[in-house]
Design a protein around this motif. Sequence first.
Motif, PDB file in Angstrom:
ATOM      1  N   GLU A  29       1.160  -1.304  11.788  1.00 33.80           N
ATOM      2  CA  GLU A  29       0.374  -0.134  11.400  1.00 33.80           C
ATOM      3  C   GLU A  29       0.309  -0.048   9.876  1.00 33.80           C
ATOM      4  OE1 GLU A  29      -1.362   2.294  13.053  1.00 33.80           O
ATOM      5  OE2 GLU A  29      -0.999   1.211  14.916  1.00 33.80           O
ATOM      6  N   ALA A  30      -0.878   0.038   9.345  1.00 33.84           N
ATOM      7  CA  ALA A  30      -1.057   0.229   7.912  1.00 33.84           C
ATOM      8  C   ALA A  30      -1.015   1.730   7.630  1.00 33.84           C
ATOM      9  CB  ALA A  30      -2.380  -0.354   7.452  1.00 33.84           C
ATOM     10  N   PRO A  31      -0.449   2.137   6.493  1.00 34.74           N
ATOM     11  CA  PRO A  31      -0.348   3.564   6.179  1.00 34.74           C
ATOM     12  C   PRO A  31      -1.677   4.101   5.644  1.00 34.74           C
ATOM     13  CG  PRO A  31       0.583   2.297   4.392  1.00 34.74           C
ATOM     14  CD  PRO A  31       0.167   1.308   5.450  1.00 34.74           C
ATOM     15  N   LEU A  32      -2.723   4.023   6.473  1.00 35.64           N
ATOM     16  CA  LEU A  32      -4.066   4.372   6.030  1.00 35.64           C
ATOM     17  C   LEU A  32      -4.728   5.350   6.982  1.00 35.64           C
ATOM     18  CD1 LEU A  32      -5.286   0.773   5.151  1.00 35.64           C
ATOM     19  CD2 LEU A  32      -4.638   2.568   3.532  1.00 35.64           C
ATOM     20  N   THR A  33      -5.594   6.171   6.418  1.00 36.28           N
ATOM     21  CA  THR A  33      -6.496   7.022   7.180  1.00 36.28           C
ATOM     22  C   THR A  33      -7.838   6.981   6.469  1.00 36.28           C
ATOM     23  OG1 THR A  33      -5.833   8.979   5.920  1.00 36.28           O
ATOM     24  CG2 THR A  33      -4.709   8.597   8.032  1.00 36.28           C
ATOM     25  N   ASP A  34      -8.894   7.288   7.198  1.00 36.12           N
ATOM     26  CA  ASP A  34     -10.230   7.259   6.612  1.00 36.12           C
ATOM     27  C   ASP A  34     -10.331   8.242   5.448  1.00 36.12           C
ATOM     28  OD1 ASP A  34     -12.896   6.360   6.448  1.00 36.12           O
ATOM     29  OD2 ASP A  34     -13.592   8.084   7.618  1.00 36.12           O
ATOM     30  N   GLY A  35     -10.772   7.741   4.316  1.00 37.64           N
ATOM     31  CA  GLY A  35     -10.942   8.573   3.131  1.00 37.64           C
ATOM     32  C   GLY A  35      -9.688   8.740   2.291  1.00 37.64           C
ATOM     33  N   ALA A  36      -8.577   8.147   2.713  1.00 35.45           N
ATOM     34  CA  ALA A  36      -7.315   8.292   1.974  1.00 35.45           C
ATOM     35  C   ALA A  36      -7.392   7.599   0.620  1.00 35.45           C
ATOM     36  CB  ALA A  36      -6.165   7.704   2.774  1.00 35.45           C
ATOM     37  N   GLU A  37      -6.860   8.268  -0.369  1.00 35.60           N
ATOM     38  CA  GLU A  37      -6.707   7.665  -1.692  1.00 35.60           C
ATOM     39  C   GLU A  37      -5.317   7.051  -1.732  1.00 35.60           C
ATOM     40  OE1 GLU A  37      -7.669  10.472  -4.768  1.00 35.60           O
ATOM     41  OE2 GLU A  37      -9.609  10.918  -3.850  1.00 35.60           O
TER      42      GLU A  37
ATOM     43  N   ILE B 236       0.859  -1.180   0.000  1.00 33.80           N
ATOM     44  CA  ILE B 236       0.000   0.000   0.000  1.00 33.80           C
ATOM     45  C   ILE B 236       0.898   1.234   0.000  1.00 33.80           C
ATOM     46  CG2 ILE B 236      -1.658   1.384   1.300  1.00 33.80           C
ATOM     47  CD1 ILE B 236      -2.831  -1.171   2.367  1.00 33.80           C
ATOM     48  N   THR B 237       0.609   2.148  -0.916  1.00 41.78           N
ATOM     49  CA  THR B 237       1.321   3.421  -0.964  1.00 41.78           C
ATOM     50  C   THR B 237       0.309   4.536  -0.724  1.00 41.78           C
ATOM     51  OG1 THR B 237       2.834   2.492  -2.605  1.00 41.78           O
ATOM     52  CG2 THR B 237       2.846   4.889  -2.318  1.00 41.78           C
ATOM     53  N   SER B 238       0.543   5.306   0.313  1.00 39.11           N
ATOM     54  CA  SER B 238      -0.276   6.480   0.624  1.00 39.11           C
ATOM     55  C   SER B 238       0.517   7.716   0.255  1.00 39.11           C
ATOM     56  CB  SER B 238      -0.589   6.528   2.127  1.00 39.11           C
ATOM     57  OG  SER B 238      -1.384   5.450   2.510  1.00 39.11           O
ATOM     58  N   PRO B 239      -0.164   8.793  -0.116  1.00 36.13           N
ATOM     59  CA  PRO B 239       0.554  10.017  -0.461  1.00 36.13           C
ATOM     60  C   PRO B 239       1.510  10.450   0.649  1.00 36.13           C
ATOM     61  CG  PRO B 239      -1.770  10.215  -1.009  1.00 36.13           C
ATOM     62  CD  PRO B 239      -1.611   8.930  -0.237  1.00 36.13           C
ATOM     63  N   GLY B 240       2.752  10.723   0.269  1.00 35.59           N
ATOM     64  CA  GLY B 240       3.751  11.199   1.208  1.00 35.59           C
ATOM     65  C   GLY B 240       4.347  10.135   2.110  1.00 35.59           C
ATOM     66  N   ARG B 241       4.011   8.874   1.870  1.00 40.38           N
ATOM     67  CA  ARG B 241       4.540   7.797   2.703  1.00 40.38           C
ATOM     68  C   ARG B 241       5.187   6.735   1.831  1.00 40.38           C
ATOM     69  NH1 ARG B 241       0.193   6.554   7.317  1.00 40.38           N
ATOM     70  NH2 ARG B 241       2.037   6.119   8.542  1.00 40.38           N
ATOM     71  N   GLU B 242       6.131   6.028   2.414  1.00 43.05           N
ATOM     72  CA  GLU B 242       6.788   4.929   1.712  1.00 43.05           C
ATOM     73  C   GLU B 242       5.810   3.763   1.559  1.00 43.05           C
ATOM     74  OE1 GLU B 242       9.985   4.713   0.454  1.00 43.05           O
ATOM     75  OE2 GLU B 242       9.988   6.869   0.841  1.00 43.05           O
ATOM     76  N   PRO B 243       5.944   2.983   0.487  1.00 43.43           N
ATOM     77  CA  PRO B 243       5.088   1.794   0.346  1.00 43.43           C
ATOM     78  C   PRO B 243       5.307   0.855   1.524  1.00 43.43           C
ATOM     79  CG  PRO B 243       6.289   2.228  -1.680  1.00 43.43           C
ATOM     80  CD  PRO B 243       6.856   3.143  -0.642  1.00 43.43           C
ATOM     81  N   ARG B 244       4.235   0.212   1.944  1.00 42.55           N
ATOM     82  CA  ARG B 244       4.332  -0.716   3.072  1.00 42.55           C
ATOM     83  C   ARG B 244       3.594  -2.004   2.728  1.00 42.55           C
ATOM     84  NH1 ARG B 244       3.463   1.248   8.867  1.00 42.55           N
ATOM     85  NH2 ARG B 244       5.502   2.085   8.408  1.00 42.55           N
ATOM     86  N   LEU B 245       4.235  -3.116   3.063  1.00 41.38           N
ATOM     87  CA  LEU B 245       3.627  -4.424   2.874  1.00 41.38           C
ATOM     88  C   LEU B 245       2.694  -4.685   4.050  1.00 41.38           C
ATOM     89  CD1 LEU B 245       3.651  -7.013   1.088  1.00 41.38           C
ATOM     90  CD2 LEU B 245       5.370  -7.908   2.660  1.00 41.38           C
ATOM     91  N   VAL B 246       1.425  -4.997   3.762  1.00 42.02           N
ATOM     92  CA  VAL B 246       0.447  -5.263   4.815  1.00 42.02           C
ATOM     93  C   VAL B 246      -0.305  -6.552   4.524  1.00 42.02           C
ATOM     94  CG1 VAL B 246       0.131  -2.815   5.360  1.00 42.02           C
ATOM     95  CG2 VAL B 246      -1.405  -3.925   3.736  1.00 42.02           C
ATOM     96  N   HIS B 247      -0.759  -7.197   5.580  1.00 35.15           N
ATOM     97  CA  HIS B 247      -1.620  -8.359   5.430  1.00 35.15           C
ATOM     98  C   HIS B 247      -2.988  -7.852   5.005  1.00 35.15           C
ATOM     99  CE1 HIS B 247       1.217 -11.152   7.123  1.00 35.15           C
ATOM    100  NE2 HIS B 247       1.506 -10.219   8.016  1.00 35.15           N
ATOM    101  N   ALA B 248      -3.599  -8.569   4.080  1.00 32.71           N
ATOM    102  CA  ALA B 248      -4.882  -8.133   3.560  1.00 32.71           C
ATOM    103  C   ALA B 248      -5.774  -9.343   3.302  1.00 32.71           C
ATOM    104  CB  ALA B 248      -4.666  -7.358   2.261  1.00 32.71           C
ATOM    105  N   HIS B 249      -7.067  -9.093   3.255  1.00 35.42           N
ATOM    106  CA  HIS B 249      -8.038 -10.157   3.020  1.00 35.42           C
ATOM    107  C   HIS B 249      -9.056  -9.664   1.993  1.00 35.42           C
ATOM    108  CE1 HIS B 249     -10.475 -13.649   3.831  1.00 35.42           C
ATOM    109  NE2 HIS B 249     -11.504 -12.874   4.123  1.00 35.42           N
ATOM    110  N   TRP B 250      -9.233 -10.405   0.922  1.00 36.85           N
ATOM    111  CA  TRP B 250     -10.191 -10.067  -0.141  1.00 36.85           C
ATOM    112  C   TRP B 250     -11.548 -10.632   0.243  1.00 36.85           C
ATOM    113  CZ3 TRP B 250     -10.714  -6.913  -4.018  1.00 36.85           C
ATOM    114  CH2 TRP B 250     -11.594  -7.195  -5.050  1.00 36.85           C
ATOM    115  N   ARG B 251     -12.565  -9.768   0.295  1.00 35.67           N
ATOM    116  CA  ARG B 251     -13.916 -10.193   0.677  1.00 35.67           C
ATOM    117  C   ARG B 251     -14.923  -9.175   0.157  1.00 35.67           C
ATOM    118  NH1 ARG B 251     -16.259 -13.285   4.630  1.00 35.67           N
ATOM    119  NH2 ARG B 251     -18.124 -12.441   5.612  1.00 35.67           N
TER     120      ARG B 251
END
Length: 111
Positions: A48-56, A19-34
């Motif tokens: 910690e995932a590099p996420l915030t609510d509403g982030a593109e 996952i790459t968020s604006p202004g942050r380095e890409p980060r490998l995160v565990h994810a689940h497709w559902r």
Amino acid sequence: MEITRVLDAALRKAAAVWITSPGREPRLVHAHWRDDALWVISGGTEPEAPLTDGAEVTITVRSPTTHSHLVDVPAVAHLTEPDDETAQALRTARLNTRPEWEAVYRLEFGS
């Protein structure tokens, strides 16, 4: 939509994505497709995932067979409270761990 089929095929087997968020380095995160969305847990016993609510963000998916780069896809992160069935699926997807999290994000792909 074609990208949904590609994502569905790849993410059914993927345990992690970048996952790459604006202004942050890409980060490998565990994810689940559902339910045609990617679910990511963050905090607690999980990284910690590099996420915030509403982030593109940009999701980088690797091929489940060759492990090479498959596709980069834009998504929007939505902070959510998973229902009991989804929470259990997230716990089960982590296999050998007993995850505890502070936040759950549902990443939705373009329409």
